[in-house]
Motif scaffolding. Structure first.
Motif, PDB file in Angstrom:
ATOM      1  N   PHE A   1     -10.059   3.743  -3.198  1.00 44.14           N
ATOM      2  CA  PHE A   1      -8.668   4.019  -2.848  1.00 44.14           C
ATOM      3  C   PHE A   1      -8.460   5.517  -2.659  1.00 44.14           C
ATOM      4  O   PHE A   1      -7.823   5.960  -1.696  1.00 44.14           O
ATOM      5  CB  PHE A   1      -7.734   3.490  -3.944  1.00 44.14           C
ATOM      6  CG  PHE A   1      -6.286   3.661  -3.619  1.00 44.14           C
ATOM      7  CD1 PHE A   1      -5.623   2.759  -2.814  1.00 44.14           C
ATOM      8  CD2 PHE A   1      -5.580   4.745  -4.125  1.00 44.14           C
ATOM      9  CE1 PHE A   1      -4.289   2.925  -2.512  1.00 44.14           C
ATOM     10  CE2 PHE A   1      -4.251   4.927  -3.826  1.00 44.14           C
ATOM     11  CZ  PHE A   1      -3.587   4.001  -3.011  1.00 44.14           C
ATOM     12  N   GLY A   2      -9.008   6.313  -3.566  1.00 40.51           N
ATOM     13  CA  GLY A   2      -8.877   7.771  -3.473  1.00 40.51           C
ATOM     14  C   GLY A   2      -9.548   8.325  -2.232  1.00 40.51           C
ATOM     15  O   GLY A   2      -8.997   9.212  -1.556  1.00 40.51           O
TER      16      GLY A   2
ATOM     17  N   TRP B   1     -15.852  -1.865 -12.185  1.00 45.32           N
ATOM     18  CA  TRP B   1     -15.242  -2.330 -10.928  1.00 45.32           C
ATOM     19  C   TRP B   1     -13.887  -1.669 -10.699  1.00 45.32           C
ATOM     20  O   TRP B   1     -13.528  -1.332  -9.568  1.00 45.32           O
ATOM     21  CB  TRP B   1     -15.081  -3.851 -10.932  1.00 45.32           C
ATOM     22  CG  TRP B   1     -16.350  -4.559 -10.629  1.00 45.32           C
ATOM     23  CD1 TRP B   1     -17.061  -5.373 -11.459  1.00 45.32           C
ATOM     24  CD2 TRP B   1     -17.094  -4.506  -9.401  1.00 45.32           C
ATOM     25  NE1 TRP B   1     -18.187  -5.822 -10.830  1.00 45.32           N
ATOM     26  CE2 TRP B   1     -18.226  -5.318  -9.562  1.00 45.32           C
ATOM     27  CE3 TRP B   1     -16.910  -3.857  -8.195  1.00 45.32           C
ATOM     28  CZ2 TRP B   1     -19.177  -5.483  -8.547  1.00 45.32           C
ATOM     29  CZ3 TRP B   1     -17.846  -4.022  -7.187  1.00 45.32           C
ATOM     30  CH2 TRP B   1     -18.965  -4.831  -7.369  1.00 45.32           C
ATOM     31  N   PHE B   2     -13.110  -1.481 -11.776  1.00 44.56           N
ATOM     32  CA  PHE B   2     -11.814  -0.817 -11.652  1.00 44.56           C
ATOM     33  C   PHE B   2     -11.997   0.616 -11.154  1.00 44.56           C
ATOM     34  O   PHE B   2     -11.293   1.063 -10.236  1.00 44.56           O
ATOM     35  CB  PHE B   2     -11.083  -0.821 -12.994  1.00 44.56           C
ATOM     36  CG  PHE B   2      -9.778  -0.091 -12.953  1.00 44.56           C
ATOM     37  CD1 PHE B   2      -8.651  -0.686 -12.407  1.00 44.56           C
ATOM     38  CD2 PHE B   2      -9.671   1.193 -13.456  1.00 44.56           C
ATOM     39  CE1 PHE B   2      -7.439  -0.015 -12.357  1.00 44.56           C
ATOM     40  CE2 PHE B   2      -8.469   1.879 -13.408  1.00 44.56           C
ATOM     41  CZ  PHE B   2      -7.344   1.268 -12.863  1.00 44.56           C
ATOM     42  N   LEU B   3     -12.955   1.329 -11.728  1.00 45.52           N
ATOM     43  CA  LEU B   3     -13.211   2.712 -11.304  1.00 45.52           C
ATOM     44  C   LEU B   3     -13.747   2.766  -9.870  1.00 45.52           C
ATOM     45  O   LEU B   3     -13.403   3.678  -9.109  1.00 45.52           O
ATOM     46  CB  LEU B   3     -14.180   3.391 -12.267  1.00 45.52           C
ATOM     47  CG  LEU B   3     -13.617   3.685 -13.661  1.00 45.52           C
ATOM     48  CD1 LEU B   3     -14.702   4.243 -14.566  1.00 45.52           C
ATOM     49  CD2 LEU B   3     -12.436   4.634 -13.572  1.00 45.52           C
ATOM     50  N   THR B   4     -14.558   1.780  -9.498  1.00 42.43           N
ATOM     51  CA  THR B   4     -15.051   1.715  -8.122  1.00 42.43           C
ATOM     52  C   THR B   4     -13.891   1.531  -7.152  1.00 42.43           C
ATOM     53  O   THR B   4     -13.804   2.212  -6.123  1.00 42.43           O
ATOM     54  CB  THR B   4     -16.063   0.558  -7.967  1.00 42.43           C
ATOM     55  OG1 THR B   4     -17.159   0.793  -8.848  1.00 42.43           O
ATOM     56  CG2 THR B   4     -16.562   0.443  -6.541  1.00 42.43           C
ATOM     57  N   GLY B   5     -12.988   0.614  -7.471  1.00 42.11           N
ATOM     58  CA  GLY B   5     -11.814   0.393  -6.622  1.00 42.11           C
ATOM     59  C   GLY B   5     -10.929   1.617  -6.551  1.00 42.11           C
ATOM     60  O   GLY B   5     -10.428   1.983  -5.483  1.00 42.11           O
ATOM     61  N   LEU B   6     -10.735   2.256  -7.693  1.00 39.66           N
ATOM     62  CA  LEU B   6      -9.918   3.469  -7.733  1.00 39.66           C
ATOM     63  C   LEU B   6     -10.546   4.570  -6.891  1.00 39.66           C
ATOM     64  O   LEU B   6      -9.851   5.284  -6.155  1.00 39.66           O
ATOM     65  CB  LEU B   6      -9.767   3.922  -9.189  1.00 39.66           C
ATOM     66  CG  LEU B   6      -8.702   4.966  -9.487  1.00 39.66           C
ATOM     67  CD1 LEU B   6      -7.327   4.438  -9.130  1.00 39.66           C
ATOM     68  CD2 LEU B   6      -8.759   5.332 -10.956  1.00 39.66           C
ATOM     69  N   THR B   7     -11.876   4.683  -6.950  1.00 41.29           N
ATOM     70  CA  THR B   7     -12.580   5.686  -6.151  1.00 41.29           C
ATOM     71  C   THR B   7     -12.434   5.402  -4.665  1.00 41.29           C
ATOM     72  O   THR B   7     -12.156   6.309  -3.872  1.00 41.29           O
ATOM     73  CB  THR B   7     -14.072   5.718  -6.541  1.00 41.29           C
ATOM     74  OG1 THR B   7     -14.174   6.045  -7.931  1.00 41.29           O
ATOM     75  CG2 THR B   7     -14.833   6.735  -5.724  1.00 41.29           C
TER      76      THR B   7
END
Length: 65
Positions: free
Chosen positions: A25-26, A17-23
């Motif tokens: 955002f990017g 989920w953290f990587l999904t959110g970071l993606t």
């Protein structure tokens, strides 16, 4: 309240989920960066139109050039 350390699966889900959110955002930052030039062009065209309208109607030259 009792706290139990997260399991490996819970850590993996949290990381996912953290990587999904970071993606997301990017991607949003990228799209914002890509669309800066067209937005600036629209703003300049609108400003030029208003400046020209005021100059024709009132003989106003404006503060900026």
């Amino acid at each position: 309240m009792v706290w139990f350390p997260p399991t490996g699966k819970q850590l993996a889900v949290t990381a996912g989920w953290f990587l999904t959110g970071l993606t997301l955002f990017g991607v949003g930052a990228h799209l914002s960066y890509v669309n800066i030039a067209p937005q600036q062009a629209r703003t300049k065209a609108r400003s030029d139109f208003v400046r020209e309208y005021l100059r024709k109607k009132y003989g106003y030259e404006g503060g900026r050039k």
